[in-house]
Design an enzyme around this catalytic site. Structure first.
Site, PDB file in Angstrom:
ATOM      1  N   THR A 150      -3.375   6.012 -21.797  1.00  0.00           N
ATOM      2  CA  THR A 150      -2.959   4.866 -21.017  1.00  0.00           C
ATOM      3  C   THR A 150      -1.806   4.236 -21.457  1.00  0.00           C
ATOM      4  O   THR A 150      -0.797   4.716 -21.849  1.00  0.00           O
ATOM      5  CB  THR A 150      -4.272   3.438 -21.626  1.00  0.00           C
ATOM      6  OG1 THR A 150      -4.246   3.464 -22.733  1.00  0.00           O
ATOM      7  CG2 THR A 150      -5.497   3.763 -21.126  1.00  0.00           C
ATOM      8  N   ARG A 171      -1.437  -2.348 -18.103  1.00  0.00           N
ATOM      9  CA  ARG A 171      -2.525  -1.930 -18.201  1.00  0.00           C
ATOM     10  C   ARG A 171      -2.556  -0.787 -17.237  1.00  0.00           C
ATOM     11  O   ARG A 171      -2.483  -1.190 -15.993  1.00  0.00           O
ATOM     12  CB  ARG A 171      -3.567  -2.983 -17.418  1.00  0.00           C
ATOM     13  CG  ARG A 171      -3.991  -4.043 -18.679  1.00  0.00           C
ATOM     14  CD  ARG A 171      -5.985  -4.349 -18.196  1.00  0.00           C
ATOM     15  NE  ARG A 171      -6.703  -3.138 -19.388  1.00  0.00           N
ATOM     16  CZ  ARG A 171      -6.524  -4.171 -20.085  1.00  0.00           C
ATOM     17  NH1 ARG A 171      -5.770  -4.352 -21.175  1.00  0.00           N
ATOM     18  NH2 ARG A 171      -7.491  -3.172 -21.324  1.00  0.00           N
ATOM     19  N   ASP A 223      -5.353  13.431 -25.099  1.00  0.00           N
ATOM     20  CA  ASP A 223      -5.659  11.783 -24.721  1.00  0.00           C
ATOM     21  C   ASP A 223      -4.951  10.934 -25.711  1.00  0.00           C
ATOM     22  O   ASP A 223      -5.585  10.860 -27.371  1.00  0.00           O
ATOM     23  CB  ASP A 223      -7.110  11.329 -24.712  1.00  0.00           C
ATOM     24  CG  ASP A 223      -7.047  10.077 -24.332  1.00  0.00           C
ATOM     25  OD1 ASP A 223      -6.214   9.323 -24.550  1.00  0.00           O
ATOM     26  OD2 ASP A 223      -8.446   9.719 -24.587  1.00  0.00           O
ATOM     27  N   LYS A 281      -1.659   0.182 -24.518  1.00  0.00           N
ATOM     28  CA  LYS A 281      -1.581   0.001 -26.099  1.00  0.00           C
ATOM     29  C   LYS A 281       0.055  -0.145 -26.956  1.00  0.00           C
ATOM     30  O   LYS A 281       0.635  -1.067 -26.936  1.00  0.00           O
ATOM     31  CB  LYS A 281      -2.664   1.159 -26.874  1.00  0.00           C
ATOM     32  CG  LYS A 281      -4.106   1.374 -25.521  1.00  0.00           C
ATOM     33  CD  LYS A 281      -5.225   2.038 -25.954  1.00  0.00           C
ATOM     34  CE  LYS A 281      -6.179   1.911 -25.873  1.00  0.00           C
ATOM     35  NZ  LYS A 281      -6.484   2.600 -24.584  1.00  0.00           N
ATOM     36  N   TYR A 326       0.957  -1.321   0.026  1.00  0.00           N
ATOM     37  CA  TYR A 326       0.156  -0.189  -0.233  1.00  0.00           C
ATOM     38  C   TYR A 326       0.878   0.963   0.398  1.00  0.00           C
ATOM     39  O   TYR A 326       1.920   1.374   0.889  1.00  0.00           O
ATOM     40  CB  TYR A 326      -0.837   0.160   1.240  1.00  0.00           C
ATOM     41  CG  TYR A 326      -1.838  -0.506   0.626  1.00  0.00           C
ATOM     42  CD1 TYR A 326      -3.102   1.017  -0.128  1.00  0.00           C
ATOM     43  CD2 TYR A 326      -3.271  -1.601   1.236  1.00  0.00           C
ATOM     44  CE1 TYR A 326      -4.401   0.815  -0.431  1.00  0.00           C
ATOM     45  CE2 TYR A 326      -4.186  -1.451   1.198  1.00  0.00           C
ATOM     46  CZ  TYR A 326      -5.279  -0.760  -0.184  1.00  0.00           C
ATOM     47  OH  TYR A 326      -6.054  -0.500  -0.654  1.00  0.00           O
ATOM     48  N   GLU A 383      -0.400   5.052  -0.152  1.00  0.00           N
ATOM     49  CA  GLU A 383      -1.029   6.079  -0.358  1.00  0.00           C
ATOM     50  C   GLU A 383      -0.212   7.140   0.193  1.00  0.00           C
ATOM     51  O   GLU A 383       0.315   7.464   0.727  1.00  0.00           O
ATOM     52  CB  GLU A 383      -2.413   5.728   0.490  1.00  0.00           C
ATOM     53  CG  GLU A 383      -3.776   5.161  -0.194  1.00  0.00           C
ATOM     54  CD  GLU A 383      -4.703   5.107   1.193  1.00  0.00           C
ATOM     55  OE1 GLU A 383      -4.621   4.797   2.157  1.00  0.00           O
ATOM     56  OE2 GLU A 383      -5.557   4.719   0.083  1.00  0.00           O
TER      57      GLU A 383
HETATM   58  N1  DSN Z   1     -11.655   0.835 -25.177  1.00  0.00           N
HETATM   59  C1  DSN Z   1     -10.165   1.481 -25.852  1.00  0.00           C
HETATM   60  C2  DSN Z   1     -10.360   1.577 -27.534  1.00  0.00           C
HETATM   61  O1  DSN Z   1     -10.564  -0.218 -27.549  1.00  0.00           O
HETATM   62  O2  DSN Z   1      -9.806   2.458 -28.315  1.00  0.00           O
HETATM   63  C3  DSN Z   1     -10.983   3.334 -25.115  1.00  0.00           C
HETATM   64  O3  DSN Z   1     -10.412   2.874 -24.087  1.00  0.00           O
END
Ligand code: DSN
Length: 447
Positions: free
Chosen positions: A226, A235, A200, A229, A55, A57
């Protein structure tokens, strides 16, 4: 795919069996959902490590629990790497995923009822860019911009909306837009109306890190992404404040940090933070640059081939990692196309297309991307094969549904789609070819 889980096999064979099966599925199918990718083994080890026990925080040097000696270093290391890779003044690496990252920005900068201007979900935006069903459209006044008839960003129309609605935040970001976004035009609009520009880059961060997609850092105030990707991390997510952002509001780093914790989240996932740090280190290598270049070459080759086979590509093609196909000229529903391709081990997703005449659940398009298959080492030669397989399957499905005179309402039923798919010999033939190809390009877990 190497699935090394001896302890799980001993303790929980039922769960182990499912994990092994998912590993086999990933090994034997082509991962073409553009938001998915294969994290390196190093990243996966960090995520499964002892760091998940801790933890933490608070922030490094200002935590609420003891025992932070090493996790403080881990968070600082990841944060510094993010700031270096993206050329920003400040990075928060605690956001748990993309949606909470975007929500934290709104929470930090807006009062309920303030205005967000973002790309319409049905035109390639994201739920958190102001969709009415998401918190971003429930607690805030959301105004959406759309693409033009050619499926491209319409900067003049965006400017008109900005001048009319005077948003506090303009969101420039995509999940299903196949062309490069002009960050500078967005910045001009945001500066004109005094809005924060939030970009984004969830889909794009790996391409930006590889230097094959323009960085929004000189133009935006805030960048969210994120990490799982194109960046090939675990993640997770990051929120970054640019030098321009600090100039507009010197308190921005503090505002963002306190929006993430304590306003939105509790303890950060230190295992994911270490994995993000490793992915960022991997992204600084010359090999990653080549990887980024290959993603785009693959996508462009695939796009060109598909076009030559009569597919209608939204925006006319792709200069990124993704392709959006409007299947209306082929007369095949997105659901049926995606399911038929999955039956041949080509895994992608159905998607709305701009000005879709079908409802989102039965959308008219399919979205595909090359990050996952490029991680396996596939190149242009394989994209040519892939385009021909996709084309053969869609044409065969179109033939079957027209021979059987099936209506849209009948095809909405899953059982009808299953019957069509089961009767296609082409799907079975392509599946055998895909499995052969997958064997040639194993999932190695290298970056
Ligand atoms: N769900 C993602 C996508 O497939 O583009 C975006 O959050």
């Amino acid at each position: 795919m190497k699935v090394y889980i001896p302890q799980i096999k001993k303790v929980d064979p039922e769960m182990a069996d499912l994990i092994v099966k998912e590993g086999k599925r990933q090994e034997e199918t082509l991962m073409m959902i553009p938001s998915e990718n294969i994290a390196s083994e190093a990243v996966q080890q960090a995520v499964g490590s002892c760091l998940g026990n801790k933890y933490a925080e608070g922030y490094p040097g200002r935590r609420y629990y003891q025992g932070q000696e090493f996790v403080d270093h881990i968070e600082n290391l990841t944060k510094k790497r993010a700031e270096k890779v993206f050329g920003v003044a400040h990075a928060n690496v605690q956001a748990l995923s993309g949606s909470p990252a975007n929500l934290a920005v709104y929470l930090g900068l807006l009062k309920p009822g303030d205005t967000i201007l973002g790309l319409d979900l049905a035109h390639g935006g994201h739920l958190t860019h102001g969709a009415k069903v998401s918190t971003s459209g429930i607690y805030y006044k959301s105004v959406s911009y759309t693409l033009n008839k050619q499926g491209k960003m319409d900067y003049e129309a965006i400017e008109k909306l900005a001048l009319k609605h005077k948003p506090q935040i303009i969101v420039a970001g995509i999940t299903a837009y196949p062309l490069k976004v002009n960050w500078s035009k967005f910045a001009q609009i945001a500066d004109k109306v005094g809005a924060y520009l939030m970009t984004d880059i969830a889909h794009l961060s790996g391409l930006i890190a590889a230097g094959v997609y323009p960085s929004p850092a000189p133009y935006a105030h805030i960048i969210t992404t994120t990490t799982h990707k194109t960046l090939r991390g675990p993640r997770g997510a990051m929120i970054m404040v640019t030098k321009k952002g600090v100039k507009k509001n010197p308190d921005l780093p503090k505002i963002i940090d306190s929006a993430v914790f304590p306003r939105l989240q509790g303890g950060p996932h230190m295992n994911a933070i270490a994995g993000i740090g490793i992915a960022l280190k991997e992204s600084m290598s010359p090999r990653f640059k080549k990887y980024g270049e290959q993603i785009i070459k693959n996508s462009q080759t695939l796009a060109k081939e598909l076009k030559s086979k009569g597919f209608h590509l939204v925006a006319g093609g792709s200069n990124t990692h993704l392709i959006l196909i409007d299947l209306r000229n082929k007369g095949v529903m997105g659901n049926l196309a995606a399911e038929a391709l999955e039956a041949a081990n080509i895994v992608l997703n159905r998607n709305s297309v701009p000005f879709d005449t079908n409802p989102p659940f039965y959308s008219s398009g399919i979205r595909m991307g090359t990050p996952g298959i490029t991680s396996r080492g596939m190149k242009e030669k394989e994209m040519i094969k892939l385009a021909s397989w996709i084309s053969k399957i869609i044409d065969d499905i179109a033939r079957i549904q027209s021979e059987q005179e099936l209506t849209f309402d009948q095809i909405k039923k899953s059982a009808t789609r299953k019957k069509i798919i089961a009767s296609s010999k082409v799907i079975k033939e392509v599946k055998a070819e895909v499995i052969k190809l997958c064997k040639k390009f194993p999932v190695l877990g290298e970056y």
